[in-house]
Scaffold this motif. Structure first.
Motif, short mmCIF file in Angstrom:
data_model
loop_
_atom_site.label_atom_id
_atom_site.label_comp_id
_atom_site.label_asym_id
_atom_site.label_seq_id
_atom_site.Cartn_x
_atom_site.Cartn_y
_atom_site.Cartn_z
N GLU A 189 41.99 47.57 26.92
CA GLU A 189 41.37 46.27 27.15
C GLU A 189 41.70 45.74 28.53
OE1 GLU A 189 40.93 41.97 24.83
OE2 GLU A 189 42.79 43.13 24.63
N LEU A 190 42.96 45.90 28.95
CA LEU A 190 43.37 45.42 30.27
C LEU A 190 42.71 46.23 31.38
CD1 LEU A 190 44.94 43.67 32.20
CD2 LEU A 190 47.01 44.98 31.65
N LEU A 191 42.65 47.55 31.21
CA LEU A 191 41.98 48.39 32.21
C LEU A 191 40.51 48.00 32.34
CD1 LEU A 191 43.48 51.90 31.42
CD2 LEU A 191 43.80 50.59 33.53
N ASP A 192 39.86 47.76 31.22
CA ASP A 192 38.44 47.36 31.27
C ASP A 192 38.28 46.01 31.97
OD1 ASP A 192 37.66 49.65 29.98
OD2 ASP A 192 37.42 48.72 28.01
N ALA A 193 39.19 45.09 31.70
CA ALA A 193 39.12 43.77 32.34
C ALA A 193 39.33 43.88 33.84
CB ALA A 193 40.16 42.83 31.72
N LEU A 194 40.27 44.72 34.25
CA LEU A 194 40.49 44.94 35.68
C LEU A 194 39.25 45.54 36.34
CD1 LEU A 194 44.14 46.33 35.80
CD2 LEU A 194 43.27 44.42 37.16
N GLN A 195 38.64 46.52 35.69
CA GLN A 195 37.46 47.15 36.26
C GLN A 195 36.31 46.15 36.41
OE1 GLN A 195 37.26 50.64 37.29
NE2 GLN A 195 35.71 49.48 38.41
N ARG A 196 36.13 45.30 35.42
CA ARG A 196 35.06 44.30 35.49
C ARG A 196 35.29 43.37 36.68
NH1 ARG A 196 35.57 44.27 29.81
NH2 ARG A 196 36.94 42.46 29.90
N GLU A 197 36.52 42.91 36.86
CA GLU A 197 36.80 41.99 37.97
C GLU A 197 36.63 42.68 39.32
OE1 GLU A 197 37.06 38.91 38.08
OE2 GLU A 197 37.41 38.35 35.99
N LEU A 198 37.06 43.92 39.41
CA LEU A 198 36.89 44.66 40.67
C LEU A 198 35.41 44.81 41.00
CD1 LEU A 198 39.57 47.48 40.27
CD2 LEU A 198 39.74 45.42 41.67
N ASP A 199 34.61 45.09 40.00
CA ASP A 199 33.16 45.24 40.21
C ASP A 199 32.54 43.94 40.71
OD1 ASP A 199 33.30 47.88 39.40
OD2 ASP A 199 32.59 47.49 37.36
N VAL A 200 32.97 42.82 40.12
CA VAL A 200 32.45 41.50 40.53
C VAL A 200 32.90 41.16 41.95
CG1 VAL A 200 32.57 39.02 40.08
CG2 VAL A 200 32.23 40.61 38.18
N ILE A 201 34.18 41.35 42.22
CA ILE A 201 34.73 41.01 43.54
C ILE A 201 34.08 41.84 44.64
CG2 ILE A 201 36.83 41.15 44.95
CD1 ILE A 201 38.38 40.43 42.35
N SER A 202 33.79 43.10 44.34
CA SER A 202 33.21 43.98 45.36
C SER A 202 31.87 43.48 45.88
CB SER A 202 33.05 45.40 44.80
OG SER A 202 32.04 45.44 43.81
N LYS A 203 31.19 42.64 45.10
CA LYS A 203 29.87 42.14 45.47
C LYS A 203 29.91 40.69 45.95
CE LYS A 203 27.52 45.12 42.06
NZ LYS A 203 28.74 45.73 41.49
N ASP A 204 31.09 40.09 46.04
CA ASP A 204 31.20 38.68 46.37
C ASP A 204 31.66 38.49 47.81
OD1 ASP A 204 31.67 35.98 46.57
OD2 ASP A 204 32.82 35.82 44.70
N PRO A 205 30.78 38.08 48.71
CA PRO A 205 31.16 37.94 50.12
C PRO A 205 32.10 36.77 50.38
CG PRO A 205 28.94 37.12 49.78
CD PRO A 205 29.36 37.76 48.49
N GLN A 206 32.30 35.89 49.39
CA GLN A 206 33.19 34.75 49.57
C GLN A 206 34.65 35.12 49.40
OE1 GLN A 206 31.84 31.87 50.66
NE2 GLN A 206 29.94 33.08 50.62
N VAL A 207 34.91 36.26 48.77
CA VAL A 207 36.29 36.69 48.55
C VAL A 207 36.83 37.32 49.83
CG1 VAL A 207 37.83 38.17 47.21
CG2 VAL A 207 35.90 37.05 46.08
N ARG A 208 38.01 36.87 50.25
CA ARG A 208 38.61 37.37 51.48
C ARG A 208 39.86 38.20 51.23
NH1 ARG A 208 38.03 34.01 55.75
NH2 ARG A 208 39.13 35.68 56.85
N CYS A 209 40.50 37.97 50.09
CA CYS A 209 41.76 38.65 49.79
C CYS A 209 41.99 38.57 48.28
CB CYS A 209 42.91 37.97 50.54
SG CYS A 209 44.54 38.67 50.24
N VAL A 210 42.63 39.60 47.72
CA VAL A 210 42.97 39.62 46.30
C VAL A 210 44.48 39.77 46.17
CG1 VAL A 210 42.73 40.86 44.11
CG2 VAL A 210 40.75 40.61 45.63
N VAL A 211 45.07 38.96 45.30
CA VAL A 211 46.48 39.09 44.96
C VAL A 211 46.56 39.58 43.52
CG1 VAL A 211 48.67 37.88 44.59
CG2 VAL A 211 47.22 37.28 46.54
N LEU A 212 47.25 40.68 43.31
CA LEU A 212 47.44 41.24 41.97
C LEU A 212 48.85 40.88 41.52
CD1 LEU A 212 46.19 42.92 39.71
CD2 LEU A 212 47.15 44.95 40.80
N SER A 213 48.94 40.02 40.52
CA SER A 213 50.23 39.54 40.04
C SER A 213 50.37 39.84 38.55
CB SER A 213 50.36 38.03 40.30
OG SER A 213 49.45 37.31 39.47
#
Length: 262
Positions: free
Chosen positions: A35-59
């Motif tokens: 479930e966590l791997l799937d959630a991470l993959q979904r967020e990565l897919d969304v972020i990859s298409k979002d030009p407003q994102v400048r940096c990601v912090v993984l905590s």
């Protein structure tokens, strides 16, 4: 973080171009369940298409960054096809981090073991608390950390990587920094401030240049020297044609701060 989503395995927070993804299985030391791997993959897919994102912090929530795969979940399905699919899914997440167009900073506390250490090694940058510890400890339960070895061996020297893999021993944050697994080891109480400073440094740069640079950096590492220079020269020439490069050079020549346009 939105407390109404406290039961979700991954939480997301947006703050002025910085996206924080928080692993949220603290009682399981943030083990990477399906479930966590799937959630991470979904967020990565969304972020990859979002030009407003400048940096990601993984905590990560709780006392540990990530204890690797969820071994209890894995033992519940002792089938070869299941294991192949699981490790392929995890490998896709790890590669997805490097394929993002923006830098990803790992904020590490507690332990990062096995696939958790792989997760740190897969991030572009990593800052850890001095009390953090790192290991690829699958060997201790009869399982060589083969997939973590891919990321680990691309961060530290072969002999150091193999030593960790074949002994399962822990290394502290200062050693991890010295070996190149992380960028910095800081006092525990300074961890958030150090991560914030690094993110702010990234946000101060041209978004276009950073995106060009991250993609180029990983691709050229796989090339022969002459091919890498040819590729990098082409990327740099294209980057020079961008508005931000023109603005940045003009600002330097005029002794003023640049006004990024991308």
């Amino acid at each position: 973080m939105n407390m109404n989503r406290a039961s979700e395995p991954l939480l997301r927070e947006n703050d002025g171009g910085i996206v924080t993804l928080q692993l949220n299985r603290p009682l399981q030391f943030n083990a990477l369940s399906e479930e966590l791997l799937d959630a991470l993959q979904r967020e990565l897919d969304v972020i990859s298409k979002d030009p407003q994102v400048r940096c990601v912090v993984l905590s990560a929530a709780g006392k540990a960054f990530c204890a690797g795969h969820d071994l209890r979940e894995m033992r519940g399905q002792p089938e070869l096809d299941y294991y192949k699919a699981l490790f392929a899914r995890c490998s896709r997440v790890m590669q997805g981090i490097q394929q993002l167009p923006v830098p990803v900073i790992a904020r590490v506390q507690g332990v990062a073991t096995a696939a958790g250490c792989q997760l740190v090694a897969s991030c572009d940058l990593a800052i850890a608390a001095e009390s953090a510890r790192f290991a690829v400890s699958g060997i201790n339960v009869g399982l060589f950390c083969s997939t973590p070895a891919v990321a680990l061996s691309r961060n530290v020297s072969s002999k150091r990587a193999f030593d960790m893999l074949v002994t399962g021993r822990f290394v502290n944050a200062a050693t991890a920094a010295d070996w190149g697994l992380i960028n910095d080891a800081v006092a525990d109480e300074d961890l958030d401030a150090a991560v914030a400073r690094k993110a702010a440094e990234i946000l101060a740069k041209s978004p276009t240049a950073v995106r060009y640079g991250k993609a180029m950096f990983y691709r050229q590492k796989q090339m022969e020297l002459a091919d890498a220079y040819a590729y990098a020269s082409d990327v740099m020439a294209q980057n020079m044609m961008e508005e931000d490069a023109c603005e940045g050079i003009d600002a330097f020549l005029e002794k003023r701060q640049p006004r990024w346009r991308s």
